[in-house]
Enzyme design. Structure first.
Site, PDB file in Angstrom:
ATOM      1  N   GLY A  46       1.233  -0.962   0.479  1.00 59.85           N
ATOM      2  CA  GLY A  46       0.104  -0.565   0.080  1.00 59.85           C
ATOM      3  C   GLY A  46       1.090   1.038  -0.192  1.00 59.85           C
ATOM      4  O   GLY A  46       2.152   0.947   0.916  1.00 59.85           O
ATOM      5  N   GLN A  51       2.932   9.903   1.730  1.00 63.96           N
ATOM      6  CA  GLN A  51       4.569   9.111   2.189  1.00 63.96           C
ATOM      7  C   GLN A  51       5.269   9.801   0.636  1.00 63.96           C
ATOM      8  O   GLN A  51       6.505   9.732   1.102  1.00 63.96           O
ATOM      9  CB  GLN A  51       4.079   7.968   2.262  1.00 63.96           C
ATOM     10  N   CYS A 101       5.503  -0.432   8.561  1.00 65.38           N
ATOM     11  CA  CYS A 101       5.581   1.122   7.295  1.00 65.38           C
ATOM     12  C   CYS A 101       6.367   1.130   6.140  1.00 65.38           C
ATOM     13  O   CYS A 101       7.536   1.752   6.678  1.00 65.38           O
ATOM     14  CB  CYS A 101       4.813   1.717   7.585  1.00 65.38           C
ATOM     15  N   LEU A 102       6.664   1.733   4.640  1.00 65.69           N
ATOM     16  CA  LEU A 102       7.051   2.531   3.900  1.00 65.69           C
ATOM     17  C   LEU A 102       7.991   3.582   4.922  1.00 65.69           C
ATOM     18  O   LEU A 102       8.841   4.259   4.095  1.00 65.69           O
ATOM     19  CB  LEU A 102       6.963   2.118   2.817  1.00 65.69           C
ATOM     20  N   HIS A 143      -4.920   1.470   7.649  1.00 64.06           N
ATOM     21  CA  HIS A 143      -3.382   1.493   7.688  1.00 64.06           C
ATOM     22  C   HIS A 143      -3.142   3.045   6.364  1.00 64.06           C
ATOM     23  O   HIS A 143      -2.419   3.683   7.173  1.00 64.06           O
ATOM     24  CB  HIS A 143      -2.807   0.567   7.111  1.00 64.06           C
ATOM     25  N   GLU A 144      -3.753   2.418   5.593  1.00 61.72           N
ATOM     26  CA  GLU A 144      -3.761   4.211   4.342  1.00 61.72           C
ATOM     27  C   GLU A 144      -4.039   5.227   5.136  1.00 61.72           C
ATOM     28  O   GLU A 144      -4.148   6.194   4.685  1.00 61.72           O
ATOM     29  CB  GLU A 144      -4.035   2.933   3.350  1.00 61.72           C
ATOM     30  N   HIS A 147      -3.253   7.505   7.476  1.00 65.09           N
ATOM     31  CA  HIS A 147      -1.590   8.110   6.672  1.00 65.09           C
ATOM     32  C   HIS A 147      -2.599   9.505   6.097  1.00 65.09           C
ATOM     33  O   HIS A 147      -2.236  11.011   6.627  1.00 65.09           O
ATOM     34  CB  HIS A 147      -0.934   7.678   5.240  1.00 65.09           C
TER      35      HIS A 147
HETATM   36  O1  GNR Z   1       3.939  -3.064   2.742  1.00 67.57           O
HETATM   37  C1  GNR Z   1       2.988  -2.241   3.903  1.00 67.57           C
HETATM   38  N1  GNR Z   1       3.435  -3.592   4.277  1.00 67.57           N
HETATM   39  C2  GNR Z   1       1.963  -3.110   5.821  1.00 67.57           C
HETATM   40  C3  GNR Z   1       1.922  -5.044   6.513  1.00 67.57           C
HETATM   41  C4  GNR Z   1       1.014  -4.657   7.703  1.00 67.57           C
HETATM   42  C5  GNR Z   1      -0.248  -3.842   7.589  1.00 67.57           C
HETATM   43  C6  GNR Z   1       0.030  -2.771   6.106  1.00 67.57           C
HETATM   44  C7  GNR Z   1       0.953  -2.988   5.596  1.00 67.57           C
HETATM   45  S1  GNR Z   1       1.500  -0.981   4.898  1.00 67.57           S
HETATM   46  C8  GNR Z   1       2.477  -1.284   4.180  1.00 67.57           C
HETATM   47  C9  GNR Z   1       2.965  -0.105   2.825  1.00 67.57           C
HETATM   48  C10 GNR Z   1       2.586   1.362   4.311  1.00 67.57           C
HETATM   49  O2  GNR Z   1       4.021   1.670   4.067  1.00 67.57           O
HETATM   50  N2  GNR Z   1       1.658   1.740   3.560  1.00 67.57           N
HETATM   51  O3  GNR Z   1       1.280   2.615   3.780  1.00 67.57           O
HETATM   52 NI    NI Z   2       2.214   3.361   5.917  1.00 64.02          NI
END
Ligand code: GNR
Ligand code: NI
Length: 178
Positions: A46, A51, A101-102, A143-144, A147
């Protein structure tokens, strides 16, 4: 298409709320395409526009499994482009996933969120859509959307854990810019 730079904590843009998209035009589609390419390149499942330093309510998601090595430049199974996503229903049932999270590289922790959700969004073609999701997809959408509201998964952890992670990344960045 282009690979964009991904911001990492403690970049203050990651704490800002993002603005809705009023019209799905060429610029928005171009951004979506660049975000998808950036997400696949990272690699991640995601990516939210803040980001990459753009405070607009846009996310890309693909939880599809990708083949190793030889297929690495091929797209994942099912890319989702979500514009102005909104969760309109959540199940009472919680589920725990180990998240990453990246923007917080190489740090993982368990986060509890509703197990099932219904998300309303506008797709790449400008069409209004509704999606019911569970499992990793439900976790990823939440999660997104976090953000887009300036919330990171570490904000769901104890203050002690969160402060420890932020401190580590603050030090790391200082060392890199010396
Ligand atoms: O790559 C991602 N893996 C992930 C694993 C578990 C729960 C959420 C994520 S999202 C993350 C990529 C990211 O930072 N998206 O904002
Ligand atoms: Ni993230």
């Amino acid at each position: 298409m282009a690979i964009l730079d991904i911001l990492t904590i403690p970049d203050k843009l990651l704490k800002e709320p993002s603005k809705p998209i009023e019209q799905v035009d060429d610029d928005v589609q171009k951004l979506l395409d660049n975000m998808l390419e950036t997400m696949y390149d990272a690699p991640g499942i995601g990516l939210a526009a803040p980001q990459v330093g753009i405070l607009r309510r846009i996310v890309t998601i693909d939880i599809g499994e990708r083949e190793e090595d030889s297929m690495q430049d091929k797209p994942g199974k099912e890319p989702f482009f979500m514009i102005n996503p909104e969760i309109i229903w959540t199940s009472g049932e919680p589920s725990v996933y180990q998240e990453g999270c990246l923007s917080i590289p190489n740090y993982y922790a368990d986060v509890e969120r509703p197990a099932e959700i219904i998300v309303e969004y506008i797709d790449r073609a400008g069409k209004k859509c509704e999606l019911k999701a569970d499992g990793l997809m439900a976790t990823c959408v939440q999660h997104e959307i976090d953000h887009l509201d300036g919330i990171l998964f570490i904000d769901h952890l104890s203050k002690l854990k969160r402060d420890r992670v932020i401190k580590k990344f603050t030090k790391l960045k200082k060392a890199q810019t010396l």
